[in-house]
Design a protein around this motif. Structure first.
Motif, PDB file in Angstrom:
ATOM      1  N   HIS A  68       0.783  -1.237   0.000  1.00  0.00           N
ATOM      2  CA  HIS A  68       0.000   0.000   0.000  1.00  0.00           C
ATOM      3  C   HIS A  68       0.818   1.292   0.000  1.00  0.00           C
ATOM      4  O   HIS A  68       0.247   2.367  -0.127  1.00  0.00           O
ATOM      5  CB  HIS A  68      -0.953   0.010   1.200  1.00  0.00           C
ATOM      6  CG  HIS A  68      -2.027  -1.011   1.081  1.00  0.00           C
ATOM      7  ND1 HIS A  68      -1.850  -2.319   1.464  1.00  0.00           N
ATOM      8  CD2 HIS A  68      -3.284  -0.930   0.586  1.00  0.00           C
ATOM      9  CE1 HIS A  68      -2.959  -2.991   1.222  1.00  0.00           C
ATOM     10  NE2 HIS A  68      -3.849  -2.180   0.689  1.00  0.00           N
ATOM     11  N   LYS A  69       2.129   1.191   0.155  1.00  0.00           N
ATOM     12  CA  LYS A  69       2.925   2.425   0.176  1.00  0.00           C
ATOM     13  C   LYS A  69       3.056   3.000  -1.228  1.00  0.00           C
ATOM     14  O   LYS A  69       2.963   2.265  -2.216  1.00  0.00           O
ATOM     15  CB  LYS A  69       4.292   2.202   0.815  1.00  0.00           C
ATOM     16  CG  LYS A  69       5.243   1.333   0.041  1.00  0.00           C
ATOM     17  CD  LYS A  69       6.532   1.155   0.819  1.00  0.00           C
ATOM     18  CE  LYS A  69       7.451   0.192   0.093  1.00  0.00           C
ATOM     19  NZ  LYS A  69       8.647  -0.080   0.858  1.00  0.00           N
ATOM     20  N   PRO A  70       3.265   4.321  -1.308  1.00  0.00           N
ATOM     21  CA  PRO A  70       3.361   4.948  -2.630  1.00  0.00           C
ATOM     22  C   PRO A  70       4.561   4.410  -3.413  1.00  0.00           C
ATOM     23  O   PRO A  70       5.613   4.116  -2.849  1.00  0.00           O
ATOM     24  CB  PRO A  70       3.553   6.434  -2.317  1.00  0.00           C
ATOM     25  CG  PRO A  70       3.435   6.594  -0.855  1.00  0.00           C
ATOM     26  CD  PRO A  70       3.402   5.256  -0.221  1.00  0.00           C
ATOM     27  N   LYS A  71       4.350   4.282  -4.700  1.00  0.00           N
ATOM     28  CA  LYS A  71       5.419   3.804  -5.578  1.00  0.00           C
ATOM     29  C   LYS A  71       6.431   4.922  -5.789  1.00  0.00           C
ATOM     30  O   LYS A  71       6.072   6.094  -5.813  1.00  0.00           O
ATOM     31  CB  LYS A  71       4.851   3.365  -6.930  1.00  0.00           C
ATOM     32  CG  LYS A  71       3.749   2.343  -6.831  1.00  0.00           C
ATOM     33  CD  LYS A  71       4.226   1.050  -6.224  1.00  0.00           C
ATOM     34  CE  LYS A  71       3.116   0.033  -6.108  1.00  0.00           C
ATOM     35  NZ  LYS A  71       2.793  -0.364  -4.770  1.00  0.00           N
ATOM     36  N   PRO A  72       7.724   4.580  -5.940  1.00  0.00           N
ATOM     37  CA  PRO A  72       8.719   5.624  -6.172  1.00  0.00           C
ATOM     38  C   PRO A  72       8.453   6.366  -7.484  1.00  0.00           C
ATOM     39  O   PRO A  72       7.916   5.794  -8.427  1.00  0.00           O
ATOM     40  CB  PRO A  72      10.054   4.869  -6.248  1.00  0.00           C
ATOM     41  CG  PRO A  72       9.736   3.427  -6.250  1.00  0.00           C
ATOM     42  CD  PRO A  72       8.292   3.250  -5.914  1.00  0.00           C
ATOM     43  N   VAL A  73       8.827   7.624  -7.492  1.00  0.00           N
ATOM     44  CA  VAL A  73       8.631   8.471  -8.665  1.00  0.00           C
ATOM     45  C   VAL A  73       9.508   7.955  -9.803  1.00  0.00           C
ATOM     46  O   VAL A  73      10.667   7.618  -9.596  1.00  0.00           O
ATOM     47  CB  VAL A  73       9.010   9.935  -8.338  1.00  0.00           C
ATOM     48  CG1 VAL A  73       8.901  10.810  -9.570  1.00  0.00           C
ATOM     49  CG2 VAL A  73       8.149  10.455  -7.218  1.00  0.00           C
ATOM     50  N   GLU A  74       8.930   7.894 -10.979  1.00  0.00           N
ATOM     51  CA  GLU A  74       9.685   7.481 -12.162  1.00  0.00           C
ATOM     52  C   GLU A  74       9.622   8.591 -13.194  1.00  0.00           C
ATOM     53  O   GLU A  74       8.790   9.483 -13.119  1.00  0.00           O
ATOM     54  CB  GLU A  74       9.080   6.206 -12.749  1.00  0.00           C
ATOM     55  CG  GLU A  74       9.237   4.999 -11.860  1.00  0.00           C
ATOM     56  CD  GLU A  74       8.641   3.745 -12.479  1.00  0.00           C
ATOM     57  OE1 GLU A  74       8.326   3.754 -13.684  1.00  0.00           O
ATOM     58  OE2 GLU A  74       8.498   2.769 -11.748  1.00  0.00           O
ATOM     59  N   ARG A  76      11.384  11.575 -15.876  1.00  0.00           N
ATOM     60  CA  ARG A  76      12.407  12.593 -16.111  1.00  0.00           C
ATOM     61  C   ARG A  76      12.909  13.261 -14.831  1.00  0.00           C
ATOM     62  O   ARG A  76      14.080  13.588 -14.708  1.00  0.00           O
ATOM     63  CB  ARG A  76      11.799  13.633 -17.046  1.00  0.00           C
ATOM     64  CG  ARG A  76      12.712  14.709 -17.448  1.00  0.00           C
ATOM     65  CD  ARG A  76      12.035  15.587 -18.475  1.00  0.00           C
ATOM     66  NE  ARG A  76      12.690  16.877 -18.496  1.00  0.00           N
ATOM     67  CZ  ARG A  76      12.174  17.950 -19.030  1.00  0.00           C
ATOM     68  NH1 ARG A  76      10.987  17.895 -19.572  1.00  0.00           N
ATOM     69  NH2 ARG A  76      12.830  19.073 -19.012  1.00  0.00           N
ATOM     70  N   PHE A  77      12.036  13.453 -13.849  1.00  0.00           N
ATOM     71  CA  PHE A  77      12.413  14.174 -12.647  1.00  0.00           C
ATOM     72  C   PHE A  77      12.636  13.262 -11.441  1.00  0.00           C
ATOM     73  O   PHE A  77      12.702  13.731 -10.306  1.00  0.00           O
ATOM     74  CB  PHE A  77      11.349  15.216 -12.307  1.00  0.00           C
ATOM     75  CG  PHE A  77      11.180  16.228 -13.398  1.00  0.00           C
ATOM     76  CD1 PHE A  77      12.137  17.202 -13.621  1.00  0.00           C
ATOM     77  CD2 PHE A  77      10.072  16.191 -14.232  1.00  0.00           C
ATOM     78  CE1 PHE A  77      11.994  18.124 -14.635  1.00  0.00           C
ATOM     79  CE2 PHE A  77       9.915  17.105 -15.252  1.00  0.00           C
ATOM     80  CZ  PHE A  77      10.880  18.081 -15.454  1.00  0.00           C
ATOM     81  N   ALA A  78      12.759  11.973 -11.661  1.00  0.00           N
ATOM     82  CA  ALA A  78      12.900  11.005 -10.566  1.00  0.00           C
ATOM     83  C   ALA A  78      14.148  11.255  -9.722  1.00  0.00           C
ATOM     84  O   ALA A  78      14.156  10.979  -8.531  1.00  0.00           O
ATOM     85  CB  ALA A  78      12.923   9.588 -11.124  1.00  0.00           C
ATOM     86  N   LYS A 108      19.356  14.443  -6.405  1.00  0.00           N
ATOM     87  CA  LYS A 108      19.001  14.332  -4.989  1.00  0.00           C
ATOM     88  C   LYS A 108      20.124  13.759  -4.136  1.00  0.00           C
ATOM     89  O   LYS A 108      20.255  14.112  -2.972  1.00  0.00           O
ATOM     90  CB  LYS A 108      17.715  13.525  -4.823  1.00  0.00           C
ATOM     91  CG  LYS A 108      17.766  12.095  -5.271  1.00  0.00           C
ATOM     92  CD  LYS A 108      16.397  11.469  -5.128  1.00  0.00           C
ATOM     93  CE  LYS A 108      16.351  10.124  -5.821  1.00  0.00           C
ATOM     94  NZ  LYS A 108      14.980   9.622  -5.880  1.00  0.00           N
ATOM     95  N   THR A 109      20.985  12.916  -4.707  1.00  0.00           N
ATOM     96  CA  THR A 109      22.114  12.369  -3.942  1.00  0.00           C
ATOM     97  C   THR A 109      23.128  13.465  -3.644  1.00  0.00           C
ATOM     98  O   THR A 109      23.627  13.564  -2.517  1.00  0.00           O
ATOM     99  CB  THR A 109      22.778  11.215  -4.718  1.00  0.00           C
ATOM    100  OG1 THR A 109      21.778  10.233  -5.023  1.00  0.00           O
ATOM    101  CG2 THR A 109      23.884  10.578  -3.906  1.00  0.00           C
ATOM    102  N   MET A 110      23.417  14.308  -4.635  1.00  0.00           N
ATOM    103  CA  MET A 110      24.344  15.415  -4.415  1.00  0.00           C
ATOM    104  C   MET A 110      23.779  16.400  -3.402  1.00  0.00           C
ATOM    105  O   MET A 110      24.503  16.909  -2.547  1.00  0.00           O
ATOM    106  CB  MET A 110      24.652  16.138  -5.735  1.00  0.00           C
ATOM    107  CG  MET A 110      25.547  15.347  -6.649  1.00  0.00           C
ATOM    108  SD  MET A 110      25.868  16.210  -8.189  1.00  0.00           S
ATOM    109  CE  MET A 110      26.968  17.476  -7.634  1.00  0.00           C
ATOM    110  N   MET A 111      22.469  16.659  -3.484  1.00  0.00           N
ATOM    111  CA  MET A 111      21.829  17.561  -2.543  1.00  0.00           C
ATOM    112  C   MET A 111      21.929  16.993  -1.121  1.00  0.00           C
ATOM    113  O   MET A 111      22.247  17.716  -0.175  1.00  0.00           O
ATOM    114  CB  MET A 111      20.369  17.788  -2.914  1.00  0.00           C
ATOM    115  CG  MET A 111      19.652  18.772  -2.007  1.00  0.00           C
ATOM    116  SD  MET A 111      20.289  20.474  -2.122  1.00  0.00           S
ATOM    117  CE  MET A 111      19.372  21.068  -3.526  1.00  0.00           C
ATOM    118  N   SER A 112      21.702  15.718  -0.988  1.00  0.00           N
ATOM    119  CA  SER A 112      21.791  15.071   0.325  1.00  0.00           C
ATOM    120  C   SER A 112      23.200  15.182   0.894  1.00  0.00           C
ATOM    121  O   SER A 112      23.388  15.479   2.081  1.00  0.00           O
ATOM    122  CB  SER A 112      21.387  13.604   0.188  1.00  0.00           C
ATOM    123  OG  SER A 112      21.471  12.960   1.430  1.00  0.00           O
TER     124      SER A 112
END
Length: 121
Positions: A68-74, A76-78, A108-112
């Motif tokens: 039931h958890k949301p699926k990961p975003v797929e 261009r902007f994933a 997002k990895t670089m931002m993290s």
């Protein structure tokens, strides 16, 4: 040459694999409080009620959560950072009086990593 310690009888070939969870009720572990909090929030968000008594079985609740958890975003902007991640990085940048590198806004990895390296301690 490597040395491999011997443990007689510790890992015997007749022992086989031991299942992580048994189907009899005597060995079932109850769900953790964090699991229950997440499942309850997920049920409220999706409008799907939790099955009765599922909190008594950690493995069953985990399977329900996975279904039931949301699926990961797929798409261009994933790989882009979330809006919360960007807002947090910008708050850190204001406090530290420096800029967030532009390339961080596209990964997002670089931002993290930038956030982890610049968080006020």
């Amino acid at each position: 040459m490597s040395y491999q310690p011997q443990f007689p009888g510790f890992f015997t070939s007749d022992q086989g694999a031991v299942p992580a969870h048994h189907h009899d009720d005597s060995h079932t572990l109850a769900a953790t409080p964090k699991q229950m909090q997440y499942a309850t929030a997920l049920a409220a968000k999706t409008g799907t009620p939790l099955p009765k008594g599922i909190g008594a079985d950690r493995v069953a609740l985990s399977a329900w959560i996975d279904g039931h958890k949301p699926k990961p975003v797929e798409g261009r902007f994933a790989n882009y950072p979330s809006s919360k991640q960007v807002a947090f990085a910008e708050r850190i940048a204001r406090v530290k009086r420096r800029e967030v590198p532009r390339e961080c806004f596209h990964d997002k990895t670089m931002m993290s990593r930038w956030i982890d390296g610049n968080k006020p301690r």
